[in-house]
Scaffold this motif. Structure first.
Motif, PDB file in Angstrom:
ATOM      1  N   ALA A 165       7.899  -8.092 -13.218  1.00 28.48           N
ATOM      2  CA  ALA A 165       6.739  -7.209 -13.036  1.00 28.48           C
ATOM      3  C   ALA A 165       6.800  -6.617 -11.635  1.00 28.48           C
ATOM      4  CB  ALA A 165       5.450  -7.998 -13.201  1.00 28.48           C
ATOM      5  N   ARG A 166       6.370  -5.391 -11.530  1.00 28.74           N
ATOM      6  CA  ARG A 166       6.233  -4.759 -10.229  1.00 28.74           C
ATOM      7  C   ARG A 166       4.742  -4.667  -9.923  1.00 28.74           C
ATOM      8  NH1 ARG A 166      10.829  -3.310  -8.212  1.00 28.74           N
ATOM      9  NH2 ARG A 166       9.942  -2.018  -6.575  1.00 28.74           N
ATOM     10  N   TRP A 167       4.381  -5.078  -8.736  1.00 33.64           N
ATOM     11  CA  TRP A 167       2.994  -5.061  -8.296  1.00 33.64           C
ATOM     12  C   TRP A 167       2.750  -3.803  -7.478  1.00 33.64           C
ATOM     13  CZ3 TRP A 167      -0.670  -8.689  -9.532  1.00 33.64           C
ATOM     14  CH2 TRP A 167      -0.211  -9.801 -10.223  1.00 33.64           C
ATOM     15  N   VAL A 168       1.614  -3.149  -7.717  1.00 36.10           N
ATOM     16  CA  VAL A 168       1.294  -1.910  -7.021  1.00 36.10           C
ATOM     17  C   VAL A 168      -0.108  -1.971  -6.434  1.00 36.10           C
ATOM     18  CG1 VAL A 168       2.829  -0.442  -8.384  1.00 36.10           C
ATOM     19  CG2 VAL A 168       0.503  -0.832  -9.169  1.00 36.10           C
ATOM     20  N   TRP A 169      -0.307  -1.237  -5.360  1.00 34.20           N
ATOM     21  CA  TRP A 169      -1.612  -1.064  -4.743  1.00 34.20           C
ATOM     22  C   TRP A 169      -2.413  -0.130  -5.627  1.00 34.20           C
ATOM     23  CZ3 TRP A 169      -4.285  -3.496  -1.252  1.00 34.20           C
ATOM     24  CH2 TRP A 169      -5.375  -2.883  -0.638  1.00 34.20           C
ATOM     25  N   ASP A 219      -2.365  -4.351  -8.930  1.00 33.80           N
ATOM     26  CA  ASP A 219      -2.210  -4.510 -10.367  1.00 33.80           C
ATOM     27  C   ASP A 219      -0.726  -4.560 -10.683  1.00 33.80           C
ATOM     28  OD1 ASP A 219      -3.002  -4.886 -12.956  1.00 33.80           O
ATOM     29  OD2 ASP A 219      -3.996  -2.958 -13.153  1.00 33.80           O
ATOM     30  N   GLN A 220      -0.417  -5.010 -11.894  1.00 30.31           N
ATOM     31  CA  GLN A 220       0.971  -5.059 -12.329  1.00 30.31           C
ATOM     32  C   GLN A 220       1.322  -3.756 -13.031  1.00 30.31           C
ATOM     33  OE1 GLN A 220       1.059  -8.671 -14.696  1.00 30.31           O
ATOM     34  NE2 GLN A 220       2.476  -9.525 -13.206  1.00 30.31           N
ATOM     35  N   MET A 221       2.469  -3.226 -12.655  1.00 31.96           N
ATOM     36  CA  MET A 221       3.001  -2.056 -13.317  1.00 31.96           C
ATOM     37  C   MET A 221       3.889  -2.518 -14.459  1.00 31.96           C
ATOM     38  SD  MET A 221       4.322   1.029 -10.834  1.00 31.96           S
ATOM     39  CE  MET A 221       6.033   0.812 -11.166  1.00 31.96           C
ATOM     40  N   THR A 222       4.475  -1.589 -15.144  1.00 29.75           N
ATOM     41  CA  THR A 222       5.378  -1.945 -16.225  1.00 29.75           C
ATOM     42  C   THR A 222       6.493  -2.844 -15.707  1.00 29.75           C
ATOM     43  OG1 THR A 222       6.662   0.053 -15.835  1.00 29.75           O
ATOM     44  CG2 THR A 222       4.960   0.165 -17.521  1.00 29.75           C
ATOM     45  N   HIS A 223       6.986  -3.673 -16.573  1.00 36.42           N
ATOM     46  CA  HIS A 223       8.056  -4.596 -16.224  1.00 36.42           C
ATOM     47  C   HIS A 223       9.388  -3.861 -16.298  1.00 36.42           C
ATOM     48  CE1 HIS A 223       4.676  -7.076 -17.183  1.00 36.42           C
ATOM     49  NE2 HIS A 223       5.299  -8.166 -16.845  1.00 36.42           N
ATOM     50  N   ARG A 224      10.272  -4.196 -15.384  1.00 34.56           N
ATOM     51  CA  ARG A 224      11.605  -3.603 -15.369  1.00 34.56           C
ATOM     52  C   ARG A 224      12.648  -4.695 -15.345  1.00 34.56           C
ATOM     53  NH1 ARG A 224      11.032   0.968 -10.704  1.00 34.56           N
ATOM     54  NH2 ARG A 224       9.402   2.175 -11.707  1.00 34.56           N
ATOM     55  N   GLN A 225      13.803  -4.371 -15.878  1.00 33.33           N
ATOM     56  CA  GLN A 225      14.906  -5.324 -15.886  1.00 33.33           C
ATOM     57  C   GLN A 225      15.636  -5.233 -14.548  1.00 33.33           C
ATOM     58  OE1 GLN A 225      17.438  -4.764 -19.250  1.00 33.33           O
ATOM     59  NE2 GLN A 225      17.989  -6.902 -19.333  1.00 33.33           N
ATOM     60  N   ASN A 226      15.885  -6.394 -13.926  1.00 35.15           N
ATOM     61  CA  ASN A 226      16.596  -6.384 -12.656  1.00 35.15           C
ATOM     62  C   ASN A 226      18.098  -6.462 -12.882  1.00 35.15           C
ATOM     63  OD1 ASN A 226      17.258  -9.079 -13.149  1.00 35.15           O
ATOM     64  ND2 ASN A 226      15.773  -9.896 -11.702  1.00 35.15           N
ATOM     65  N   ASP A 227      18.864  -6.560 -11.813  1.00 35.23           N
ATOM     66  CA  ASP A 227      20.330  -6.562 -11.886  1.00 35.23           C
ATOM     67  C   ASP A 227      20.891  -7.728 -12.692  1.00 35.23           C
ATOM     68  OD1 ASP A 227      20.243  -4.327 -10.298  1.00 35.23           O
ATOM     69  OD2 ASP A 227      20.627  -5.422  -8.440  1.00 35.23           O
ATOM     70  N   GLN A 228      20.189  -8.850 -12.716  1.00 35.14           N
ATOM     71  CA  GLN A 228      20.651 -10.037 -13.443  1.00 35.14           C
ATOM     72  C   GLN A 228      20.182 -10.041 -14.898  1.00 35.14           C
ATOM     73  OE1 GLN A 228      18.930 -10.549 -10.345  1.00 35.14           O
ATOM     74  NE2 GLN A 228      20.898 -10.400  -9.300  1.00 35.14           N
ATOM     75  N   GLY A 229      19.484  -9.007 -15.331  1.00 35.70           N
ATOM     76  CA  GLY A 229      19.030  -8.933 -16.713  1.00 35.70           C
ATOM     77  C   GLY A 229      17.659  -9.541 -16.950  1.00 35.70           C
ATOM     78  N   TYR A 230      17.008 -10.040 -15.889  1.00 36.54           N
ATOM     79  CA  TYR A 230      15.671 -10.611 -16.033  1.00 36.54           C
ATOM     80  C   TYR A 230      14.629  -9.499 -15.949  1.00 36.54           C
ATOM     81  CZ  TYR A 230      17.946 -15.042 -15.069  1.00 36.54           C
ATOM     82  OH  TYR A 230      18.760 -16.131 -15.118  1.00 36.54           O
ATOM     83  N   ALA A 253       0.798  -1.228   0.000  1.00 38.26           N
ATOM     84  CA  ALA A 253       0.000   0.000   0.000  1.00 38.26           C
ATOM     85  C   ALA A 253       0.835   1.285   0.000  1.00 38.26           C
ATOM     86  CB  ALA A 253      -0.997  -0.014   1.151  1.00 38.26           C
ATOM     87  N   PRO A 254       1.878   1.401   0.808  1.00 44.63           N
ATOM     88  CA  PRO A 254       2.612   2.670   0.819  1.00 44.63           C
ATOM     89  C   PRO A 254       3.690   2.797  -0.265  1.00 44.63           C
ATOM     90  CG  PRO A 254       3.455   1.270   2.557  1.00 44.63           C
ATOM     91  CD  PRO A 254       2.302   0.531   1.905  1.00 44.63           C
ATOM     92  N   LEU A 255       3.936   1.739  -1.039  1.00 44.57           N
ATOM     93  CA  LEU A 255       5.037   1.762  -2.006  1.00 44.57           C
ATOM     94  C   LEU A 255       4.597   2.375  -3.326  1.00 44.57           C
ATOM     95  CD1 LEU A 255       6.600  -1.772  -1.428  1.00 44.57           C
ATOM     96  CD2 LEU A 255       7.333   0.414  -0.457  1.00 44.57           C
ATOM     97  N   ARG A 256       5.075   3.550  -3.607  1.00 44.19           N
ATOM     98  CA  ARG A 256       4.688   4.236  -4.847  1.00 44.19           C
ATOM     99  C   ARG A 256       5.124   3.457  -6.088  1.00 44.19           C
ATOM    100  NH1 ARG A 256       6.795   9.969  -7.029  1.00 44.19           N
ATOM    101  NH2 ARG A 256       5.092  10.321  -8.479  1.00 44.19           N
ATOM    102  N   ASP A 257       6.317   2.857  -6.047  1.00 47.23           N
ATOM    103  CA  ASP A 257       6.833   2.086  -7.184  1.00 47.23           C
ATOM    104  C   ASP A 257       6.514   0.608  -7.098  1.00 47.23           C
ATOM    105  OD1 ASP A 257       7.896   4.314  -8.452  1.00 47.23           O
ATOM    106  OD2 ASP A 257       9.783   4.177  -7.341  1.00 47.23           O
ATOM    107  N   GLY A 258       5.745   0.200  -6.105  1.00 45.06           N
ATOM    108  CA  GLY A 258       5.379  -1.197  -5.977  1.00 45.06           C
ATOM    109  C   GLY A 258       6.546  -2.086  -5.574  1.00 45.06           C
TER     110      GLY A 258
END
Length: 105
Positions: free
Chosen positions: A78-82, A64-75, A23-28
């Motif tokens: 999805a980021r989940w947001v309230w 809901d799912q936000m846009t997908h981002r690449q993590n440190d390992q290149g994968y 809930a408080p995470l703006r970037d999920g």
């Protein structure tokens, strides 16, 4: 408490913790991040369990799912947001839908 009741209670506690974390995470958060945070309190489950919990929350309209981002390992993850919806509002909407569907029968 019977075993199945204990499992349901544990699932509810886990889902409420996910709500509290997101809930408080703006970037999920990613499934991995949520899994790590929830594991601090609950043991014996993995990412698949968190995905199921998120899917249930999504069906209810809470996350809901936000846009997908690449993590440190290149994968790509999805980021989940309230969704900023109130729990009471969503539950009242679902109750009205259920009542309307049973009235139509």
């Amino acid at each position: 408490m019977p075993h199945s009741d204990a499992n349901r209670l544990r699932q509810l506690e886990r889902v409420l913790l996910i709500v509290e974390l997101l809930a408080p995470l703006r970037d999920g958060a990613t499934v991995g991040e949520l899994t790590n945070d929830v594991r601090e309190l609950f043991q014996g489950f993995g990412k698949r369990t968190i995905r199921r919990d998120l899917a249930a929350l999504r069906r209810m309209g809470f996350v809901d799912q936000m846009t997908h981002r690449q993590n440190d390992q290149g994968y790509v993850e999805a980021r989940w947001v309230w969704t900023d919806r109130s729990i009471r509002g969503v539950i009242m909407r679902h109750a009205a839908e259920i009542q309307a569907s049973t009235s139509a029968d």
